[in-house]
Design an enzyme around this catalytic site. Structure first.
Site, mmCIF file in Angstrom:
data_model
loop_
_atom_site.group_PDB
_atom_site.id
_atom_site.type_symbol
_atom_site.label_atom_id
_atom_site.label_comp_id
_atom_site.label_asym_id
_atom_site.label_seq_id
_atom_site.Cartn_x
_atom_site.Cartn_y
_atom_site.Cartn_z
ATOM 1 N N ASN A 209 -7.416 -83.203 -24.862
ATOM 2 C CA ASN A 209 -6.630 -82.434 -23.890
ATOM 3 C C ASN A 209 -5.145 -82.684 -24.120
ATOM 4 O OD1 ASN A 209 -5.827 -84.808 -22.242
ATOM 5 N ND2 ASN A 209 -8.043 -84.939 -21.936
ATOM 6 N N ASP A 278 -14.452 -84.947 -19.301
ATOM 7 C CA ASP A 278 -15.608 -84.967 -18.395
ATOM 8 C C ASP A 278 -16.924 -84.910 -19.162
ATOM 9 O OD1 ASP A 278 -14.094 -85.141 -16.097
ATOM 10 O OD2 ASP A 278 -13.729 -82.977 -16.060
ATOM 11 N N LYS A 288 -18.710 -82.992 -41.903
ATOM 12 C CA LYS A 288 -17.947 -81.818 -41.480
ATOM 13 C C LYS A 288 -18.882 -80.605 -41.401
ATOM 14 C CE LYS A 288 -14.001 -79.035 -42.723
ATOM 15 N NZ LYS A 288 -13.187 -78.528 -43.813
ATOM 16 N N PRO A 304 -19.347 -90.854 -18.232
ATOM 17 C CA PRO A 304 -19.265 -91.709 -17.042
ATOM 18 C C PRO A 304 -17.892 -91.558 -16.403
ATOM 19 C CG PRO A 304 -19.053 -93.011 -19.044
ATOM 20 C CD PRO A 304 -19.395 -91.622 -19.479
ATOM 21 N N ASP A 305 -17.821 -91.690 -15.077
ATOM 22 C CA ASP A 305 -16.517 -91.705 -14.407
ATOM 23 C C ASP A 305 -16.059 -93.163 -14.339
ATOM 24 O OD1 ASP A 305 -14.427 -91.806 -12.461
ATOM 25 O OD2 ASP A 305 -14.988 -89.758 -11.912
ATOM 26 N N ILE A 306 -15.110 -93.495 -15.201
ATOM 27 C CA ILE A 306 -14.696 -94.897 -15.368
ATOM 28 C C ILE A 306 -14.132 -95.446 -14.054
ATOM 29 C CG2 ILE A 306 -13.173 -96.437 -16.674
ATOM 30 C CD1 ILE A 306 -13.227 -94.207 -18.901
ATOM 31 N N PHE A 322 -5.322 -91.267 -10.562
ATOM 32 C CA PHE A 322 -4.410 -90.134 -10.701
ATOM 33 C C PHE A 322 -5.249 -88.862 -10.603
ATOM 34 C CE2 PHE A 322 0.011 -90.906 -12.208
ATOM 35 C CZ PHE A 322 0.036 -92.269 -12.004
ATOM 36 N N LYS A 336 -10.968 -86.309 -3.800
ATOM 37 C CA LYS A 336 -11.196 -87.253 -4.895
ATOM 38 C C LYS A 336 -10.998 -88.698 -4.421
ATOM 39 C CE LYS A 336 -10.151 -85.265 -8.650
ATOM 40 N NZ LYS A 336 -9.414 -84.618 -9.724
ATOM 41 N N LYS A 340 -14.102 -91.329 -4.514
ATOM 42 C CA LYS A 340 -14.063 -92.501 -5.391
ATOM 43 C C LYS A 340 -13.692 -93.784 -4.631
ATOM 44 C CE LYS A 340 -12.896 -89.647 -9.403
ATOM 45 N NZ LYS A 340 -12.557 -89.620 -10.811
HETATM 46 O O1 C5P Z 1 -11.661 -86.291 -13.468
HETATM 47 P P1 C5P Z 1 -10.983 -86.519 -12.157
HETATM 48 O O2 C5P Z 1 -10.061 -85.406 -11.803
HETATM 49 O O3 C5P Z 1 -11.898 -86.915 -11.058
HETATM 50 O O4 C5P Z 1 -9.978 -87.763 -12.443
HETATM 51 C C1 C5P Z 1 -9.257 -88.399 -11.470
HETATM 52 C C2 C5P Z 1 -9.122 -89.852 -11.798
HETATM 53 O O5 C5P Z 1 -10.338 -90.384 -12.330
HETATM 54 C C3 C5P Z 1 -8.053 -90.185 -12.824
HETATM 55 O O6 C5P Z 1 -7.433 -91.389 -12.401
HETATM 56 C C4 C5P Z 1 -8.853 -90.389 -14.099
HETATM 57 O O7 C5P Z 1 -8.200 -91.279 -14.972
HETATM 58 C C5 C5P Z 1 -10.164 -90.944 -13.598
HETATM 59 N N1 C5P Z 1 -11.313 -90.604 -14.422
HETATM 60 C C6 C5P Z 1 -12.049 -91.596 -15.022
HETATM 61 N N2 C5P Z 1 -13.149 -91.279 -15.766
HETATM 62 C C7 C5P Z 1 -13.525 -89.999 -15.913
HETATM 63 C C8 C5P Z 1 -12.788 -88.971 -15.311
HETATM 64 C C9 C5P Z 1 -11.701 -89.313 -14.565
HETATM 65 O O8 C5P Z 1 -11.692 -92.760 -14.907
HETATM 66 N N3 C5P Z 1 -14.588 -89.738 -16.651
#
Ligand code: C5P
Length: 401
Positions: A209, A278, A288, A304-306, A322, A336, A340
């Site tokens: 991105n 995502d 390739k 995974p959402d870290i 953020f 959000k 979270k």
């Molecule tokens: O993807 P999203 O808009 O929910 O992201 C908001 C926050 O979550 C940001 O701080 C981003 O760094 C974190 N994030 C993450 N792992 C992901 C997606 C988002 O830690 N897979």
């Protein structure tokens, strides 16, 4: 004068790195600081006062007996009201004098008579740096509260390679800016993710991105300035590593998660600035992919959402997220933060934030919305750190009750 503008006395001594002091003067002037240059006789043999006068727009002094100061006491008058005396380059000779209280020229006498902090950036040949008396003097300076910046290792003007190079002017400038920031996070361990992730498709291609990493790196620098120990987990970015941080490079969201999980147990504050993909590609190709069919289907699976994972840990650090949105900023950001379970979330518009040098953000916490005006990302980061440090302290005190 703005609060951030500083008055600096810049001492320049007789080393070949004196030419870099001209660039340092320029950087200070660019930052809006007032610079008073004091050259030693040997310093003036390398770069003339004319150069420093032109760059600093101030009269340059080299002589203890200079009659241009009304009361004939330049060693007192020049440093009164200064925020710091900075000596760059600082020779072994200057450091030996200061460590032993010798005052036999304008600069050393002025340093002895100062009522402000002293910072020195040594520059010399590696044998001179390692010379035992010099090492004793450096230790003595540190014990006396003098801040020693560097030196660096690398190529030397004499042709040798080793320790003793003066820090680059930009690094000295960073260290000076850090020196003047309040130490709101002294000793705190801060883990930051920054930049874009890169999800591999094949041996050469991937999905990423437009995140530049500028905001995350600015947050890292602001945390360092506030006295924190900073670990920076960096995805794709061309940003230089902030001086004093520990950097771990990663590519994919899974690699970022692994790095964060390794570090998080030793973390007081986690700030998630990275733009994490995502989804990742399930049917990655080792080689390739050839363009031998008219269509190509990529199968994507959720990453995974870290941040959410860290925030839901039993002993979670203080978590800051953020949110970059392209519409309905507050609505999405608030949702959000709740989803979270974050004490603090920084909301910004994609149009404002991605890739830009400036940013305009809204801080969301239990007390509501706090709008920060549009400013360079480092300035935004400093304000975020100040807000975060206050909130963190309040949360800690709440837990202790
Ligand atoms: O993807 P999203 O808009 O929910 O992201 C908001 C926050 O979550 C940001 O701080 C981003 O760094 C974190 N994030 C993450 N792992 C992901 C997606 C988002 O830690 N897979």
């Amino acid at each position: 004068m703005k609060q951030t503008q500083k008055r600096i006395v810049l001492g320049v001594t007789g080393g070949v790195a004196a030419y870099k002091a001209a660039e340092l003067t320029r950087l200070m002037i660019k930052a809006g600081w007032d610079v008073q240059v004091v050259l030693t006789q040997a310093g003036a043999a390398f770069v003339t006062p004319v150069t420093f006068q032109a760059l600093s727009c101030n009269t340059v002094f080299t002589d203890q007996w200079d009659a241009r100061i009304g009361n004939n006491m330049p060693h007192i008058d020049l440093s009164r009201g200064a925020d710091a005396i900075v000596v760059a380059p600082a020779t072994a000779d200057l450091m030996a004098k200061v460590a032993n209280g010798l005052c036999d020229d304008l600069l050393s006498t002025m340093i002895a008579a100062r009522d402000c902090p002293l910072l020195v950036a040594p520059a010399m040949n590696k044998q001179m740096w390692e010379n035992k008396p010099n090492q004793r003097n450096v230790a003595q300076l540190k014990a006396d509260g003098v801040i020693v910046l560097g030196p660096d290792a690398g190529d030397q003007a004499c042709g040798e390679v080793g320790m003793g190079r003066m820090l680059e002017p930009a690094a000295i400038m960073q260290a000076l800016e850090a020196f003047f920031q309040p130490k709101l996070l002294r000793g705190k361990r801060v883990l930051i993710t920054a930049g874009a992730t890169f999800e591999r498709i094949d041996a050469v291609r991937g999905i990423t991105n437009t995140s530049s990493g500028k905001m995350g790196f600015a947050v890292a620098r602001a945390a360092l300035e506030a006295g924190a120990e900073v670990t920076l987990v960096a995805g794709e970015t061309a940003q230089p590593t902030p001086f004093g941080s520990r950097r771990i490079n990663v590519q994919s969201a899974h690699e970022m998660l692994d790095a964060v999980e390794r570090e998080v147990a030793h973390t007081d504050i986690f700030i998630s600035v990275a733009a994490v993909a995502d989804y990742h590609v399930v049917n990655q190709s080792e080689h390739k992919i050839k363009k031998d069919s008219p269509t190509l289907t990529l199968e994507l699976a959720a990453n995974p959402d870290i941040l959410a994972q860290v925030a839901s840990r039993k002993y979670a650090p203080f978590c800051v997220g953020f949110a970059a949105e392209s519409e309905k900023l507050l609505e999405h950001a608030q949702a959000k933060r709740k989803r979270k379970h974050l004490p603090l979330l920084v909301a910004n518009l994609v149009q404002d934030a991605m890739g830009a040098d400036d940013n305009e953000v809204i801080l969301l916490d239990d007390a509501g919305e706090h709008r920060l005006p549009r400013a360079p990302k480092l300035e935004v980061a400093r304000q975020l750190i100040a807000h975060l440090a206050h909130l963190y302290q309040t949360t800690l005190e709440g837990k202790q009750k």
